[in-house]
Design a protein around this motif. Structure first.
Motif, short mmCIF file in Angstrom:
data_model
loop_
_atom_site.label_atom_id
_atom_site.label_comp_id
_atom_site.label_asym_id
_atom_site.label_seq_id
_atom_site.Cartn_x
_atom_site.Cartn_y
_atom_site.Cartn_z
N SER A 181 0.78 -1.19 0.04
CA SER A 181 -0.08 -0.04 -0.03
C SER A 181 0.79 1.35 -0.13
CB SER A 181 -0.79 0.15 1.18
OG SER A 181 -0.11 -0.12 2.37
N VAL A 182 2.13 1.06 0.46
CA VAL A 182 2.86 2.34 0.47
C VAL A 182 4.07 2.40 -0.30
CG1 VAL A 182 2.13 2.77 2.73
CG2 VAL A 182 4.15 1.55 2.42
N LYS A 183 4.37 0.95 -0.99
CA LYS A 183 5.70 0.95 -1.66
C LYS A 183 5.67 1.87 -3.02
CE LYS A 183 6.41 -3.43 -2.06
NZ LYS A 183 6.63 -4.76 -2.48
N GLY A 184 6.79 2.55 -3.07
CA GLY A 184 7.23 3.61 -4.03
C GLY A 184 6.66 4.97 -3.58
N ARG A 185 6.07 5.08 -2.80
CA ARG A 185 5.51 6.32 -2.00
C ARG A 185 6.36 6.59 -0.78
NH1 ARG A 185 0.46 7.39 -0.54
NH2 ARG A 185 -0.03 5.22 0.18
N PHE A 186 6.50 5.75 0.25
CA PHE A 186 7.14 5.99 1.63
C PHE A 186 8.55 5.31 1.54
CE2 PHE A 186 3.00 5.90 4.26
CZ PHE A 186 2.12 6.89 3.38
N THR A 187 9.40 5.98 2.27
CA THR A 187 10.52 5.63 2.36
C THR A 187 11.10 5.63 3.84
OG1 THR A 187 11.44 6.55 0.34
CG2 THR A 187 13.01 5.78 1.84
N ILE A 188 11.52 4.43 4.62
CA ILE A 188 12.02 4.24 5.87
C ILE A 188 13.55 4.40 5.92
CG2 ILE A 188 12.32 1.84 5.61
CD1 ILE A 188 11.25 1.70 8.67
N SER A 189 14.15 5.07 6.82
CA SER A 189 15.49 5.32 6.93
C SER A 189 15.81 5.37 8.38
CB SER A 189 16.10 6.42 6.15
OG SER A 189 15.34 7.62 6.64
N ARG A 190 17.11 5.39 8.69
CA ARG A 190 17.56 5.55 10.25
C ARG A 190 18.81 5.99 10.14
NH1 ARG A 190 17.46 0.05 12.86
NH2 ARG A 190 18.28 0.84 14.69
N ASP A 191 19.02 6.91 11.23
CA ASP A 191 20.38 7.46 11.67
C ASP A 191 20.65 7.02 12.97
OD1 ASP A 191 22.49 9.21 12.44
OD2 ASP A 191 21.65 10.86 11.26
#
Length: 117
Positions: A63-73
């Protein structure tokens, strides 16, 4: 005790963007796998995205692939969710979750995202 605090939610128009943050404290963030979920009124909590301890493994719900991006610092003990092309159906409370190596789970309090014109 691990504490998670989400921020960055708010009201946005359809097609807009938001970046959510989840700041962790009280533990060893670099050992946690992190996930973002959301829960809309009357619906079950939905897994959106997950990221491994060093950010090399990422998963997304269809449902979110291509629109949402997860990342971490890991230097900031923070995980992010960049949300683009938002739709009214994305309206929900968004939560982050930490999973430790001993399979202990910790949740944040949630942040409201409302997509509306």
């Amino acid at each position: 005790q691990v504490q998670l605090v989400e921020s960055g939610g708010g009201l946005v128009q359809p097609g807009g963007s938001l970046r959510l943050s989840c700041a962790a404290s009280g533990g060893t963030f670099t050992t946690y796998t992190m996930r973002w979920y959301r829960q809309a009124p009357g619906k079950e909590r939905e897994l959106l995205a997950g990221i491994g301890t060093v950010g090399d493994i990422r998963i997304y719900a269809d449902s979110v692939k291509g629109r949402f991006t997860i990342s971490r610092d890991n230097a900031k003990n923070t995980v992010y969710l960049q949300m683009n092309s938002l739709k009214p159906d994305d309206t929900a409370v968004y939560y982050c979750r930490a999973a430790t190596s001993r399979l202990e789970f910790y949740w944040g309090q949630g942040t409201q995202v409302t997509v509306s014109s």
